[in-house]
Motif scaffolding. Sequence first.
Motif, mmCIF file in Angstrom:
data_model
loop_
_atom_site.group_PDB
_atom_site.id
_atom_site.type_symbol
_atom_site.label_atom_id
_atom_site.label_comp_id
_atom_site.label_asym_id
_atom_site.label_seq_id
_atom_site.Cartn_x
_atom_site.Cartn_y
_atom_site.Cartn_z
ATOM 1 N N GLY A 199 -5.523 -15.661 5.632
ATOM 2 C CA GLY A 199 -6.545 -14.962 6.402
ATOM 3 C C GLY A 199 -7.718 -15.826 6.787
ATOM 4 N N SER A 200 -7.794 -17.032 6.240
ATOM 5 C CA SER A 200 -8.979 -17.876 6.471
ATOM 6 C C SER A 200 -8.571 -19.312 6.751
ATOM 7 N N CYS A 201 -7.511 -19.491 7.519
ATOM 8 C CA CYS A 201 -7.025 -20.855 7.761
ATOM 9 C C CYS A 201 -8.053 -21.689 8.530
ATOM 10 N N ASP A 202 -8.788 -21.071 9.429
ATOM 11 C CA ASP A 202 -9.800 -21.832 10.163
ATOM 12 C C ASP A 202 -10.916 -22.309 9.249
ATOM 13 N N ASP A 203 -11.280 -21.489 8.268
ATOM 14 C CA ASP A 203 -12.347 -21.877 7.342
ATOM 15 C C ASP A 203 -11.910 -23.014 6.425
ATOM 16 N N LEU A 204 -10.636 -23.036 6.050
ATOM 17 C CA LEU A 204 -10.153 -24.041 5.095
ATOM 18 C C LEU A 204 -9.648 -25.316 5.765
ATOM 19 N N ALA A 205 -9.339 -25.249 7.069
ATOM 20 C CA ALA A 205 -8.780 -26.416 7.757
ATOM 21 C C ALA A 205 -9.650 -27.664 7.636
ATOM 22 N N PRO A 206 -11.004 -27.573 7.748
ATOM 23 C CA PRO A 206 -11.813 -28.794 7.609
ATOM 24 C C PRO A 206 -11.703 -29.456 6.241
ATOM 25 N N ALA A 243 -4.588 -5.134 -7.380
ATOM 26 C CA ALA A 243 -4.497 -5.699 -6.032
ATOM 27 C C ALA A 243 -3.102 -5.512 -5.462
ATOM 28 N N ILE A 244 -2.089 -5.615 -6.315
ATOM 29 C CA ILE A 244 -0.708 -5.477 -5.846
ATOM 30 C C ILE A 244 -0.364 -4.027 -5.531
ATOM 31 N N TYR A 245 -0.755 -3.100 -6.410
ATOM 32 C CA TYR A 245 -0.224 -1.743 -6.333
ATOM 33 C C TYR A 245 -1.212 -0.699 -5.802
ATOM 34 N N VAL A 246 -2.495 -0.886 -6.000
ATOM 35 C CA VAL A 246 -3.470 0.141 -5.585
ATOM 36 C C VAL A 246 -4.633 -0.512 -4.840
ATOM 37 N N PHE A 247 -4.310 -1.415 -3.933
ATOM 38 C CA PHE A 247 -5.384 -2.163 -3.274
ATOM 39 C C PHE A 247 -6.359 -1.269 -2.509
ATOM 40 N N TRP A 306 -4.748 -16.094 -10.669
ATOM 41 C CA TRP A 306 -3.638 -15.251 -10.212
ATOM 42 C C TRP A 306 -4.163 -14.024 -9.472
ATOM 43 N N SER A 307 -5.145 -13.332 -10.040
ATOM 44 C CA SER A 307 -5.676 -12.135 -9.382
ATOM 45 C C SER A 307 -6.369 -12.496 -8.074
ATOM 46 N N CYS A 308 -7.004 -13.661 -8.014
ATOM 47 C CA CYS A 308 -7.626 -14.124 -6.777
ATOM 48 C C CYS A 308 -6.579 -14.241 -5.670
ATOM 49 N N GLY A 309 -5.440 -14.821 -5.997
ATOM 50 C CA GLY A 309 -4.375 -14.951 -5.015
ATOM 51 C C GLY A 309 -3.860 -13.608 -4.543
ATOM 52 N N GLU A 310 -3.727 -12.642 -5.469
ATOM 53 C CA GLU A 310 -3.233 -11.320 -5.086
ATOM 54 C C GLU A 310 -4.238 -10.598 -4.181
ATOM 55 N N ILE A 311 -5.517 -10.736 -4.479
ATOM 56 C CA ILE A 311 -6.539 -10.104 -3.638
ATOM 57 C C ILE A 311 -6.558 -10.748 -2.258
ATOM 58 N N ALA A 312 -6.479 -12.085 -2.207
ATOM 59 C CA ALA A 312 -6.492 -12.790 -0.924
ATOM 60 C C ALA A 312 -5.319 -12.369 -0.057
ATOM 61 N N LEU A 313 -4.163 -12.150 -0.695
ATOM 62 C CA LEU A 313 -2.972 -11.748 0.052
ATOM 63 C C LEU A 313 -3.198 -10.412 0.756
ATOM 64 N N LYS A 314 -3.896 -9.477 0.082
ATOM 65 C CA LYS A 314 -4.111 -8.146 0.640
ATOM 66 C C LYS A 314 -5.336 -8.079 1.550
#
Length: 948
Positions: free
Chosen positions: A841-848, A741-745, A790-798
């Motif tokens: 990327g999903s602040c509206d979905d998580l805000a509630p 996810a970091i290097y070859v997304f 950890w990998s979930c966070g890296e994927i979400a970032l990209k």
Amino acid sequence: MEWQPVEEPLTQLSGYLRDSLNGADPAAQKHATEVLKEAERSPDINNYLTYLFIRADPLPRFSAQEWLLVRQAANLLLKNHVKQNFKQFPPANLEYLKSKILLGLQDPHSQIRGLTGNVITELVRHGGILSWTDLLTRLLTIVEGSDPSLGEISPGAQEGAVSALAKVCEDNKRSLDRDYNGNRPLNVLIPKFLQFTSSPHPKIRAYSLGCINIFLPSKTQSVLVHIDSLITVIFSLAQDSSNAVRREVCRAMVHLVDICPDKIYPHLGGIVEYMIAQQLKVEEPDLSLDAAEFWLTAGEHDQLKLGLGPYLDKIVPTLLKSMVYSDEDIARLAGQGDDADVEDKAEDIKPVFAKSKQRLPNGENADVGDFATNGAKSAGEQAIDDLSDGEIDEFSEDEDGDEDPEDRWNLRKCSAAALDVLASVYHQPIFDIILPYLKDNLRSDQWPYREAAVLALGAVAEGCLDAVVPHLPELIPYLLTLLNDGEPLVRQITCWTLGRYSRWAATLPDESLKQRYYVPMMEGLLTKMLDGNKRVQEAGASAFASLEEQSQQELKPFIEPILRQFVVAMDRYKDRNMFILYDCIQTLAEHVGQALSEKRHVDILMPALIKRWEKVKDNSRELFPLLEALSYVATALGIVFAPFAQPIFYRCVRIIHQNLEMYIQAAKVDANGTEGAEWPDKDFLVCSLDLLSAIIQALDSTSDQLVASAQPGFFDLLVVCMGDPNNDVRQSSYALLGDCAIYVFPQLQRYLPRIMPLLIEQLDMSNNEPEFDELGAMDAGYSVVNNACWSCGEIALKQGPGMAPYVESLYTRLLTIVQTPDIPSSVTENAAIAIGRLGLGSCDDLAPHLEDFARPFLDSIKNVAETDEKDTALRGFAMIVGRNPEAMESCLIPFFKCIAKYREPSPELHHLFQQTVTGYQGFIQDFGAFISQFPPDVQNDLQERYRL
């Protein structure tokens, strides 16, 4: 009507069983084995085997010796059939076996009685306690000598029954301590075992106390209610005439240290005298060893360790005496001379296991062994580990007389470990006791005493360092001379001891002192890595690895000569010592980092490593440490590793593919009920996945071509590994996923529809309940979840807004993790970071959901270092807060503290923090009163950084 054998097939089967164990006629043996394989298809084969095993009188034309072979072979096949085909046993055959097997306990041959216990144990292991409801009662009545179905019970039968009970107890510790409709088997067994300790037969006394010892470490209530009676029994058996009984007494005392120290403390003086007396019975080495174990346990117990103080002048000399090689070991080991050119035997090479990595939220990697929050090593375990470097190889209870004494846990090593533990408690007083001994023996003209003194000096290196330091200017030069001692065992132990003082040498404050002690120590150990004796080579390499660990940056000026020595060793070493050499290479790469990437260093190391890489076969266990060493080297070299990467990368992919194919084939064989399924070693997968991670990290985004052109498909294989049932494989898979996810997304992105369901499933805590071993160490279950977070966070970032289809499922699983108490902090930290990054990327979905996760998010992330991971997570969290500021009412204070104390936010995070503070300044009616709740330093930080 009871089943009866047919005479002709019975006679034929007996002959084949006899021939199957006849090594003198290989042709007949091979033919017999083939026929017996065919005979397994007969529906009555197990009945025939049972009948032959319990029949004491030979069939016609068989001598007594031949008949004993027949019975042994029948037992072996029968036990294997139970082990492999228990579920397929016809009920009638199983009942016949159960009805007859206990007759074997009456046999005049002790060997047959013991083999009977093996079959009984297999039946219980595979069928469970409830599958043979009257077994325990039958065995107990036989021990008591009152089983009516067997007639007159001989002492041999009683011993056979209690031996069988011991095997059943050992294999079914948990099952026997469960409640079955209000009955707990252990509640019946423990009182009976206590009763049997008064038997007139020493074997019954020993086995009975031994059975109780099986359950003592678990501290089960079934034992604890009888603890006073047990202590009385132990004291009464202390002077038993049987060495076997006294061994069990010593073992029980060791357990009681942990279970009820308050009850044995008043008797500590007598116990010390007793243990010393037993330890000094050198003619009984097993008894001596069991007694010596007491010092290890008591020496690290909070209540008892200080109570040993008044007896140190007796305990320590006993330990020192026990550290001298026995006459038998001297005869087997002394004067072995040079053997560096002799090829290793396969059995000489110890197994090596892959060490999976887990990803920490501070951007570092850690071995799983360092990860378990409940798995901290005790002083005794650490002492044993430390003494293993070139001195104690591994714990083993193998009592094979042909085994090399250097390869098993024994009295000498236990005594050295105990001295280490006591030194860590008492420090100077221990050294004061051993100093006269060292003066008398370090320069002894008899090498066993010289060697033992060097061992003692090494054993107290940690606990007595302050006391030893004034003597080291004299001792170190002398130890360096012992590196050239004529006896290899002295050179070996000297390497180990020097390694134990490597921290002192590496941290000397003055450059002249380093030139006087540190540099000669380094040179001496490097020289011994090329000793003519393989054991000295191993000890030298192990000690040098310790020196590397302690030296770290101090190694940089010496990289070139170190590498040159490593390369020579790589060319000379036989297989066994290559393993420790890889550890030296790995440790060097880990601690000198980019300094290794200088061209002169690369030109020395890499050709030798590639030569070895090309020599080692895909199915060799040497591949494990080689792959691991290459992982560290690739990380240290970075982009400089590029010219070597392609063949290594593709071979790792090929190894993964081969092992997955082997696993599929083995599963098919196993599913068909066919014997001989060859399961691949999952360490091949783990090490290959870890090296792929290291290469991708080293080459950065330039690794995308390697990933894209790998055949079979890189991500196709990774998806399979992510679903592997083995924790270590999954752990390494999710670490590799995060690196991708970091290097070859861009290469990874199109596989997300296949990957994300697996990732979401892995985050389900109900599927990842970790288990603990007997030492309380955690398995890799949490480490898998950690890497998945950890990998979930890296994927979400990209992936950003593209995570929308998965947000709800991911959020639910991640929230459960951060709310779960008593799990390692790195897991909750990585889960919190993943939630924050999802917000990018999903602040509206998580805000509630903010009100539900804000508090655990802030609690989990507050101790994480200010890395890019924390920065991006807080950016996402701040964006969510901006969509639902009212939800922060209950935890606004910790959020503002977090904002105030964040020292170096990125420009993006600083902007979001400014928006947050400004927004609440207008949102809260009396903002000044709100700010006044904070300590002055927090108020100052907020005012200075965010213009309040």
